[in-house]
Design a protein around this motif. Structure first.
Motif, short mmCIF file in Angstrom:
data_model
loop_
_atom_site.label_atom_id
_atom_site.label_comp_id
_atom_site.label_asym_id
_atom_site.label_seq_id
_atom_site.Cartn_x
_atom_site.Cartn_y
_atom_site.Cartn_z
N SER A 117 0.85 -1.19 0.00
CA SER A 117 0.00 0.00 0.00
C SER A 117 0.89 1.25 0.00
CB SER A 117 -0.89 0.03 1.25
OG SER A 117 -0.08 0.22 2.41
N PRO A 118 0.34 2.38 -0.43
CA PRO A 118 1.12 3.63 -0.38
C PRO A 118 1.56 3.94 1.06
CG PRO A 118 -0.86 3.95 -1.70
CD PRO A 118 -0.97 2.58 -1.10
N GLU A 119 0.70 3.66 2.04
CA GLU A 119 1.02 3.92 3.45
C GLU A 119 2.23 3.10 3.88
OE1 GLU A 119 -2.07 2.97 2.34
OE2 GLU A 119 -2.90 5.01 2.37
N ASN A 120 2.27 1.86 3.40
CA ASN A 120 3.37 0.97 3.71
C ASN A 120 4.69 1.51 3.11
OD1 ASN A 120 3.75 -2.65 3.20
ND2 ASN A 120 4.67 -1.27 4.67
N THR A 121 4.60 2.06 1.90
CA THR A 121 5.78 2.64 1.26
C THR A 121 6.25 3.89 2.02
OG1 THR A 121 5.15 1.70 -0.87
CG2 THR A 121 6.65 3.59 -0.94
N PHE B 248 19.13 8.01 -3.91
CA PHE B 248 18.89 8.01 -5.35
C PHE B 248 17.84 6.95 -5.65
CE2 PHE B 248 22.95 9.74 -4.44
CZ PHE B 248 23.08 10.81 -5.33
N LEU B 249 16.78 7.35 -6.37
CA LEU B 249 15.67 6.42 -6.61
C LEU B 249 15.44 6.17 -8.09
CD1 LEU B 249 14.13 8.83 -4.38
CD2 LEU B 249 13.34 6.55 -3.82
N SER B 250 15.05 4.92 -8.41
CA SER B 250 14.62 4.64 -9.78
C SER B 250 13.37 3.79 -9.73
CB SER B 250 15.72 3.95 -10.59
OG SER B 250 15.81 2.60 -10.23
N GLY B 251 12.68 3.74 -10.85
CA GLY B 251 11.41 3.01 -10.93
C GLY B 251 10.52 3.75 -11.91
N ASP B 252 9.62 2.99 -12.57
CA ASP B 252 8.75 3.60 -13.58
C ASP B 252 7.85 4.68 -12.99
OD1 ASP B 252 9.79 1.96 -15.48
OD2 ASP B 252 8.19 0.46 -15.35
N LEU B 253 7.23 5.41 -13.86
CA LEU B 253 6.27 6.42 -13.44
C LEU B 253 5.16 5.74 -12.62
CD1 LEU B 253 6.22 9.44 -14.19
CD2 LEU B 253 4.55 8.90 -15.97
N GLY B 254 4.89 6.25 -11.43
CA GLY B 254 3.86 5.66 -10.58
C GLY B 254 4.36 4.51 -9.72
N ALA B 255 5.66 4.25 -9.75
CA ALA B 255 6.21 3.15 -8.94
C ALA B 255 6.09 3.47 -7.45
CB ALA B 255 7.67 2.90 -9.32
N ARG C 269 -1.13 -2.58 -6.39
CA ARG C 269 -0.75 -2.05 -5.08
C ARG C 269 0.54 -2.64 -4.51
NH1 ARG C 269 -4.47 0.94 -2.05
NH2 ARG C 269 -3.92 -0.12 -0.11
N GLU C 270 1.05 -3.66 -5.14
CA GLU C 270 2.28 -4.27 -4.60
C GLU C 270 3.53 -3.69 -5.26
OE1 GLU C 270 1.94 -8.84 -3.83
OE2 GLU C 270 0.51 -8.23 -5.38
N ARG C 271 4.50 -3.40 -4.43
CA ARG C 271 5.78 -2.88 -4.92
C ARG C 271 6.92 -3.67 -4.29
NH1 ARG C 271 2.20 -0.75 -7.27
NH2 ARG C 271 1.88 1.49 -7.68
N GLU C 272 7.96 -3.93 -5.09
CA GLU C 272 9.17 -4.53 -4.55
C GLU C 272 10.19 -3.40 -4.43
OE1 GLU C 272 11.43 -8.57 -5.54
OE2 GLU C 272 11.96 -6.93 -6.89
N ILE C 273 10.70 -3.20 -3.25
CA ILE C 273 11.61 -2.09 -2.98
C ILE C 273 12.97 -2.65 -2.60
CG2 ILE C 273 12.01 -0.03 -1.54
CD1 ILE C 273 8.93 0.17 -1.26
N LYS C 274 13.96 -2.37 -3.44
CA LYS C 274 15.32 -2.85 -3.18
C LYS C 274 16.19 -1.67 -2.77
CE LYS C 274 15.09 -6.17 -6.96
NZ LYS C 274 15.67 -6.39 -8.30
N ILE C 275 16.92 -1.87 -1.67
CA ILE C 275 17.76 -0.79 -1.15
C ILE C 275 19.23 -1.25 -1.21
CG2 ILE C 275 18.21 0.71 0.85
CD1 ILE C 275 15.26 -0.01 1.74
N PHE C 276 20.06 -0.43 -1.82
CA PHE C 276 21.49 -0.76 -1.99
C PHE C 276 22.35 0.31 -1.32
CE2 PHE C 276 19.04 -2.10 -5.66
CZ PHE C 276 19.47 -3.39 -5.93
#
Ligand code: ADP
Ligand code: MG
Length: 151
Positions: free
Chosen positions: A10-14, A33-40, A135-142
């Protein structure tokens, strides 16, 4: 540490993931620094960063005409929000004072880092967001440029 993997539903979770990430950025004095498509969800995650810094969520929007927006947090730390989406050429990034903005004592957060690959600094924090479903997003942090490119 190669990467941290987070799943958001959910957006709240992000926003919450952004709030937690802000603590690391403040402690380690790193830019983001962030990447991801429009609306990610890049801007959504930055709302969470802002929340931890004491900046009103509604103030953090994708800058449509300004490449750079600055917000002073309640705790005295500034968030410097750069969005490279509308960038026309790489020289334009340098033209906004790129290196100075990255050295600023505030936290600089850059959306669409893929548009500045050749001038991306090392040893900062990088986030890649993928859209899994509506509503699901995979968020990778490096934590290093090398790890981002190896992914
Ligand atoms: P970006 O800055 O990457 O273009 P935004 O953060 O502006 O993306 O927009 C993300 C959109 O996706 C918002 O409309 C938000 O409500 C929606 N959304 C749905 N699920 C999620 C999620 N899990 N995390 C973040 N945003 C989500
Ligand atoms: Mg955005």
């Amino acid at each position: 540490m190669e990467k941290l993997l987070k799943n958001s539903n959910s957006p709240e979770n992000t926003v919450k993931i952004g709030e937690d990430l802000a603590i690391i950025l403040i402690e380690k004095r790193k830019n983001l620094f962030l990447s991801g498509d429009l609306g990610a969800g890049k801007t959504t995650l930055l709302k969470g960063i802002g929340k931890t810094l004491g900046i009103n969520e509604n103030m953090i929007i994708s800058p449509s005409f300004q490449l750079v927006r600055r917000h002073l947090g309640a705790n005295g730390i500034e968030l410097i929000h750069i969005d490279l989406y509308r960038l026309k050429n790489p020289e334009e990034v340098l033209g906004i004072g790129w290196w100075d903005l990255l050295e600023d004592p505030g936290i600089t957060a850059v959306e669409w880092f893929d548009r500045a690959i050749d001038i991306l600094p090392d040893n900062e924090v990088y986030v890649k967001i993928s859209m899994v479903s509506e509503r699901e997003r995979e968020i990778k942090i490096f934590f290093s440029k090398e790890d981002v490119f190896a992914d």
